[in-house]
Design a protein around this motif. Structure first.
Motif, PDB file in Angstrom:
ATOM      1  N   GLY A 132       0.824  -1.213   0.000  1.00 58.14           N
ATOM      2  CA  GLY A 132       0.000   0.000   0.000  1.00 58.14           C
ATOM      3  C   GLY A 132       0.855   1.259   0.000  1.00 58.14           C
ATOM      4  O   GLY A 132       0.587   2.217  -0.736  1.00 58.14           O
ATOM      5  N   LEU A 133       1.910   1.255   0.791  1.00 58.28           N
ATOM      6  CA  LEU A 133       2.807   2.416   0.844  1.00 58.28           C
ATOM      7  C   LEU A 133       3.510   2.610  -0.503  1.00 58.28           C
ATOM      8  O   LEU A 133       3.667   3.733  -0.986  1.00 58.28           O
ATOM      9  CB  LEU A 133       3.840   2.232   1.961  1.00 58.28           C
ATOM     10  N   SER A 134       3.910   1.512  -1.088  1.00 60.26           N
ATOM     11  CA  SER A 134       4.566   1.545  -2.393  1.00 60.26           C
ATOM     12  C   SER A 134       3.646   2.190  -3.447  1.00 60.26           C
ATOM     13  O   SER A 134       4.064   3.043  -4.229  1.00 60.26           O
ATOM     14  CB  SER A 134       4.923   0.100  -2.773  1.00 60.26           C
ATOM     15  N   ILE A 135       2.384   1.782  -3.430  1.00 62.77           N
ATOM     16  CA  ILE A 135       1.393   2.357  -4.359  1.00 62.77           C
ATOM     17  C   ILE A 135       1.252   3.857  -4.102  1.00 62.77           C
ATOM     18  O   ILE A 135       1.272   4.674  -5.021  1.00 62.77           O
ATOM     19  CB  ILE A 135       0.011   1.659  -4.158  1.00 62.77           C
TER      20      ILE A 135
ATOM     21  N   GLY B  75       8.440  -2.432  -6.220  1.00 56.42           N
ATOM     22  CA  GLY B  75       9.121  -1.357  -6.932  1.00 56.42           C
ATOM     23  C   GLY B  75       9.859  -0.311  -6.130  1.00 56.42           C
ATOM     24  O   GLY B  75      10.443   0.596  -6.706  1.00 56.42           O
ATOM     25  N   MET B  76       9.801  -0.401  -4.797  1.00 57.67           N
ATOM     26  CA  MET B  76      10.524   0.585  -4.005  1.00 57.67           C
ATOM     27  C   MET B  76      11.852   0.004  -3.510  1.00 57.67           C
ATOM     28  O   MET B  76      12.122  -1.179  -3.638  1.00 57.67           O
ATOM     29  CB  MET B  76       9.667   1.050  -2.825  1.00 57.67           C
ATOM     30  N   ARG B  77      12.679   0.885  -2.922  1.00 52.91           N
ATOM     31  CA  ARG B  77      13.970   0.467  -2.361  1.00 52.91           C
ATOM     32  C   ARG B  77      14.049   0.931  -0.906  1.00 52.91           C
ATOM     33  O   ARG B  77      14.742   1.899  -0.573  1.00 52.91           O
ATOM     34  CB  ARG B  77      15.114   1.087  -3.172  1.00 52.91           C
ATOM     35  N   PRO B  78      13.311   0.261  -0.029  1.00 58.43           N
ATOM     36  CA  PRO B  78      13.209   0.742   1.351  1.00 58.43           C
ATOM     37  C   PRO B  78      14.495   0.544   2.155  1.00 58.43           C
ATOM     38  O   PRO B  78      15.206  -0.444   1.969  1.00 58.43           O
ATOM     39  CB  PRO B  78      12.105  -0.131   1.955  1.00 58.43           C
ATOM     40  N   ILE B  79      14.750   1.503   3.041  1.00 56.68           N
ATOM     41  CA  ILE B  79      15.758   1.329   4.084  1.00 56.68           C
ATOM     42  C   ILE B  79      14.999   1.378   5.404  1.00 56.68           C
ATOM     43  O   ILE B  79      14.470   2.428   5.782  1.00 56.68           O
ATOM     44  CB  ILE B  79      16.812   2.459   4.077  1.00 56.68           C
ATOM     45  N   ALA B  80      14.917   0.249   6.068  1.00 54.84           N
ATOM     46  CA  ALA B  80      14.210   0.187   7.348  1.00 54.84           C
ATOM     47  C   ALA B  80      15.228   0.270   8.471  1.00 54.84           C
ATOM     48  O   ALA B  80      16.369  -0.150   8.310  1.00 54.84           O
ATOM     49  CB  ALA B  80      13.431  -1.116   7.458  1.00 54.84           C
ATOM     50  N   GLU B  81      14.816   0.845   9.584  1.00 55.11           N
ATOM     51  CA  GLU B  81      15.686   0.819  10.759  1.00 55.11           C
ATOM     52  C   GLU B  81      14.964   0.114  11.895  1.00 55.11           C
ATOM     53  O   GLU B  81      13.824   0.425  12.223  1.00 55.11           O
ATOM     54  CB  GLU B  81      16.073   2.233  11.214  1.00 55.11           C
ATOM     55  N   ALA B 111      11.704 -10.109  -6.645  1.00 52.22           N
ATOM     56  CA  ALA B 111      12.901  -9.758  -5.884  1.00 52.22           C
ATOM     57  C   ALA B 111      12.462  -8.891  -4.709  1.00 52.22           C
ATOM     58  O   ALA B 111      11.412  -8.242  -4.766  1.00 52.22           O
ATOM     59  CB  ALA B 111      13.891  -9.002  -6.762  1.00 52.22           C
ATOM     60  N   VAL B 112      13.258  -8.903  -3.650  1.00 55.20           N
ATOM     61  CA  VAL B 112      12.906  -8.166  -2.425  1.00 55.20           C
ATOM     62  C   VAL B 112      14.093  -7.285  -2.004  1.00 55.20           C
ATOM     63  O   VAL B 112      14.805  -7.576  -1.055  1.00 55.20           O
ATOM     64  CB  VAL B 112      12.523  -9.145  -1.295  1.00 55.20           C
ATOM     65  N   PRO B 113      14.307  -6.195  -2.753  1.00 57.49           N
ATOM     66  CA  PRO B 113      15.508  -5.387  -2.507  1.00 57.49           C
ATOM     67  C   PRO B 113      15.328  -4.355  -1.401  1.00 57.49           C
ATOM     68  O   PRO B 113      14.966  -3.221  -1.656  1.00 57.49           O
ATOM     69  CB  PRO B 113      15.720  -4.693  -3.853  1.00 57.49           C
ATOM     70  N   PHE B 114      15.581  -4.760  -0.173  1.00 62.51           N
ATOM     71  CA  PHE B 114      15.563  -3.759   0.894  1.00 62.51           C
ATOM     72  C   PHE B 114      16.799  -3.895   1.770  1.00 62.51           C
ATOM     73  O   PHE B 114      17.493  -4.906   1.737  1.00 62.51           O
ATOM     74  CB  PHE B 114      14.281  -3.824   1.741  1.00 62.51           C
ATOM     75  N   VAL B 115      17.068  -2.836   2.545  1.00 59.35           N
ATOM     76  CA  VAL B 115      18.124  -2.885   3.551  1.00 59.35           C
ATOM     77  C   VAL B 115      17.474  -2.639   4.905  1.00 59.35           C
ATOM     78  O   VAL B 115      16.692  -1.693   5.059  1.00 59.35           O
ATOM     79  CB  VAL B 115      19.196  -1.803   3.299  1.00 59.35           C
ATOM     80  N   LEU B 116      17.776  -3.502   5.850  1.00 60.46           N
ATOM     81  CA  LEU B 116      17.311  -3.277   7.210  1.00 60.46           C
ATOM     82  C   LEU B 116      18.538  -2.978   8.061  1.00 60.46           C
ATOM     83  O   LEU B 116      19.373  -3.842   8.277  1.00 60.46           O
ATOM     84  CB  LEU B 116      16.546  -4.506   7.725  1.00 60.46           C
ATOM     85  N   ARG B 117      18.654  -1.710   8.489  1.00 60.75           N
ATOM     86  CA  ARG B 117      19.787  -1.277   9.325  1.00 60.75           C
ATOM     87  C   ARG B 117      19.443  -1.486  10.785  1.00 60.75           C
ATOM     88  O   ARG B 117      18.322  -1.191  11.213  1.00 60.75           O
ATOM     89  CB  ARG B 117      20.063   0.222   9.137  1.00 60.75           C
ATOM     90  N   THR B 118      20.420  -1.922  11.543  1.00 61.34           N
ATOM     91  CA  THR B 118      20.149  -2.081  12.970  1.00 61.34           C
ATOM     92  C   THR B 118      21.430  -2.037  13.791  1.00 61.34           C
ATOM     93  O   THR B 118      22.419  -2.645  13.415  1.00 61.34           O
ATOM     94  CB  THR B 118      19.348  -3.379  13.236  1.00 61.34           C
ATOM     95  N   PRO B 119      21.441  -1.251  14.881  1.00 64.35           N
ATOM     96  CA  PRO B 119      22.626  -1.195  15.728  1.00 64.35           C
ATOM     97  C   PRO B 119      22.659  -2.356  16.721  1.00 64.35           C
ATOM     98  O   PRO B 119      21.671  -2.625  17.399  1.00 64.35           O
ATOM     99  CB  PRO B 119      22.487   0.142  16.464  1.00 64.35           C
ATOM    100  N   ALA B 120      23.805  -2.996  16.797  1.00 62.41           N
ATOM    101  CA  ALA B 120      23.982  -4.133  17.700  1.00 62.41           C
ATOM    102  C   ALA B 120      25.078  -3.801  18.696  1.00 62.41           C
ATOM    103  O   ALA B 120      25.725  -2.758  18.622  1.00 62.41           O
ATOM    104  CB  ALA B 120      24.359  -5.374  16.887  1.00 62.41           C
TER     105      ALA B 120
END
Lengths: 324, 329
Positions: A132-135, B75-81, B111-120
């Motif tokens: 949904g966010l992507s859309i 279609g997005m390129r998320p960077i999650a934290e 394809a699932v192109p994301f980066v999940l950043r996390t401090p350890a």
């Protein structure tokens, strides 16, 4: 067209009737093929729930997305997938939608916007917020509809997803197929609220309960929710009340419900109901119904042949697809 | 051209460059916006890119991972934290059962192109639920990539490499590295994933270390050099998929290897490295047993001294390497 069929044309209604019959034929074939030993693993049949699958997808456009569940064969067909490639997937063949790697619980047809069934209860629900966010961020004229069951509405991830979609006003249709049982646990025992859709209020979104065995009613509510979402009105929680005629999966002895209860719901068969209404309205003849059924039978026979004759995956390709 | 930046600044610069370059890239997580991230890593990005592309989320780690997956899928390129790596426990289902497997389960069609950043990491006095190093859980999951940079320059290049990568990447930052300074090249550059780096050359003993332990291994190596012991330090940078050749080549050369990480020893990444060395041609060149130096098998304690003792320190690494060199020949 009368209010009875919303804005669905006779042609479109016959098409939807065809889809429902195809789903039932697919499920019945799957069960037979399993008994014959031609399909392995397990399966979750959606016989009795065709009205909600087809009614919901009828309100969507080909470009809209769906995310589906472990009981997802019907959703896949309703969104436009081909029975032969689905059956080939069920057989574990290379020509299947997932090249034989996914099987029943991961059936997907990305071309028709079906991002996949799911083996995890509520597994698709958090992802739906991302779609949904992507859309929304890409300013697309699309919505995403995520199917899930009554059982999924008690998962923690369900809460997180609905809350997020509400605060971000995402074009997500949360479509709960309440078939009364999460495996053996009835919704009456699993939830203190009578209507799952009442939970929508807790997230500040619209919620509606509809008779899931009434295709036109499901279509109407889903269409209203989709229009609202397209217009920037945010998500909706739709609860479609329905019933699975078969057990949860292959191992279910069904000790948790009575034969009378099953019979009662079988009398509310969503397919017979639409066919009868169409015949009464003069939109379909008995012979016409027979024609639709004959078409479905031929399609299924061809699908099974296709699956049987398709090649097994080449073991040399076993490592493919882990990484892009 | 390069200049000194901290590790945190290098990461911020990478995110900034990626967002400026690619409309599909966006950043989201708990308090990443106005607050600037719990460790200040994302400071200023909200002001520069606005609330749509730098999004604060509710405290909902499952749906954070779900949003990364669903948005990447379409279609997005998320960077999650994920604010502390400990909290990734709440994201596991979406990461392990969905993001990692979707491509394979769907026959390679997505394809699932994301980066999940996390401090350890420990060392901040935050005790057992804010100090975990859980990277090896993800090393165990086919379909995920796991990156752990040890320097500011690597952090920038590897993060940009991870953002360009078409797979889900768990990008593990170390809290104690955030303020560490180093030379960082200007402008946009990527470092390839799955490329181990030799951080210091030496002929006597190989130390394979990850994240903060690379910095400590380099300090230990400087101490030992004064004693005439030449340590070779190898940093895998990407734990999965691992580039094992530089590790094996180094052990063939030195005949001795010490593996150092902060995470608990049992079931940790060191076991994997030890096994791959034992299975490789380097086995015949070993002059001493393979040694591991890792976090103790305990939850991270609050008390300052107990916390320090839980994690390998510079002196521990120097002592272990020295022992290894003086051991049997």
């Amino acid at each position: 067209m009368s209010e009875l069929f919303a804005d669905l044309t006779p042609e479109r209604l016959r098409e939807l009737l065809h889809q429902m019959l195809l789903i039932r034929a697919f499920e019945e074939s799957a069960e037979q093929l399993y008994l014959q030993g031609l399909i392995h693993g397990t399966m979750h049949l959606s016989i009795g729930q065709e009205g909600s699958a087809v009614g919901a997808c009828a309100a969507l456009r080909p470009t809209d997305y769906i995310l589906s569940t472990h009981r997802g064969h019907g959703h896949c067909i309703a969104k436009g997938a081909r029975a032969d490639q689905m059956m080939a997937e069920f057989f574990g063949k290379e020509s299947g939608y997932c090249r034989g790697r996914g099987g029943s619980m991961h059936m997907a047809d990305v071309e028709t916007g079906n991002l996949g069934a799911n083996g995890i209860v509520a597994g698709g629900v958090p992802m739906a917020a991302g779609v949904g966010l992507s859309i929304q961020m890409q300013r697309q004229d699309r919505v995403v509809l995520v199917f899930f069951g009554d059982g999924a509405s008690n998962e923690g991830a369900f809460h997180e997803s609905l809350n997020l979609a509400a605060i971000w006003n995402l074009p997500v249709l949360y479509f709960c197929e309440n078939n009364q049982y999460a495996m053996s646990m009835s919704i009456a025992r699993a939830s203190k609220v009578d209507r799952i859709s009442d939970r929508a209020a807790g997230y500040g979104m619209a919620g509606v309960t509809v008779d899931g065995n009434d295709l036109v009613a499901v279509y109407r509510e889903t269409q209203a929710a989709a229009e609202r979402a397209r217009g920037g009105g945010g998500p909706t929680l739709i609860e479609a009340r329905t019933y699975r005629w078969k057990g949860h999966s292959k191992s279910d002895k069904q000790r948790y419900r009575t034969k009378e209860e099953v019979k009662e719901w079988q009398d509310r068969d969503p397919i017979a109901r639409l066919a009868r209404r169409m015949i009464e309205a003069g939109l379909l003849s008995e012979a016409g119904l027979g024609d639709v059924q004959a078409r479905v039978d031929a399609e299924m026979a061809a699908a099974i042949e296709f699956a049987k004759n398709s090649a097994e995956p080449d073991p040399a390709t076993i490592l493919e697809g882990v990484y892009a | 051209m390069s200049r000194e930046l901290t590790y945190a600044e290098a990461i911020r610069e990478a995110i900034d460059l990626a967002m400026a370059r690619d409309e599909r890239v966006f950043l989201f997580g708990e308090d990443v916006g106005v607050y600037g991230g719990a460790f200040g890593v994302t400071e200023g990005l909200y002001q520069k890119y606005g609330p749509e592309r730098v999004r604060d989320t509710p405290i909902s780690e499952a749906v954070i991972a779900g949003v990364a997956t669903g948005a990447a899928l379409t279609g997005m390129r998320p960077i999650a934290e994920i604010q502390f790596m400990d909290f990734i426990t709440l994201s596991m289902e979406q990461l392990v059962l969905q993001a990692a497997k979707l491509r394979f389960m769907l026959g390679g069609k997505v394809a699932v192109p994301f980066v999940l950043r996390t401090p350890a990491g420990a060392g901040t006095g935050a005790a057992a639920q804010h100090s975990e190093s859980l990277e090896n859980w993800f090393v165990h999951v086919p379909g995920l990539k796991v990156v752990m940079p040890s320097t500011p320059a690597d952090a920038k290049g590897l993060l940009l490499g991870a953002i360009e990568d078409p797979n889900p990447v768990i990008f593990v930052e170390h809290k104690l590295l955030y303020r560490v300074k180093g030379e960082v090249p200007e402008g946009y550059y990527t470092l390839p994933l799955s490329r181990s780096q030799v951080k210091r050359r030496g002929r006597d003993v190989t130390v394979v270390a990850t994240s903060l332990m690379v910095q400590r291994a380099l300090e230990a190596a400087a101490q030992l050099a004064a004693e005439g012991i030449e340590v070779e330090v190898v940093d895998p940078c990407t734990l999965k998929p691992l580039d094992s050749d530089p590790i094996v080549r180094s052990v063939v050369k030195t005949g001795r290897v010490l593996i150092v990480h902060e995470a608990c020893k049992t079931g940790g990444f060191g076991g994997e490295v030890a096994a791959l060395i034992a299975e490789s041609e380097a086995f015949d060149f070993l002059d001493a047993p393979i040694r591991r130096l890792a976090g103790l098998d305990i939850p991270v304690p609050y008390n300052r001294e107990l916390e320090r003792r839980m994690v390998p320190q510079v002196d521990d690494i120097a002592a272990a390497a020295r022992r290894l060199v003086r051991e049997a020949c």
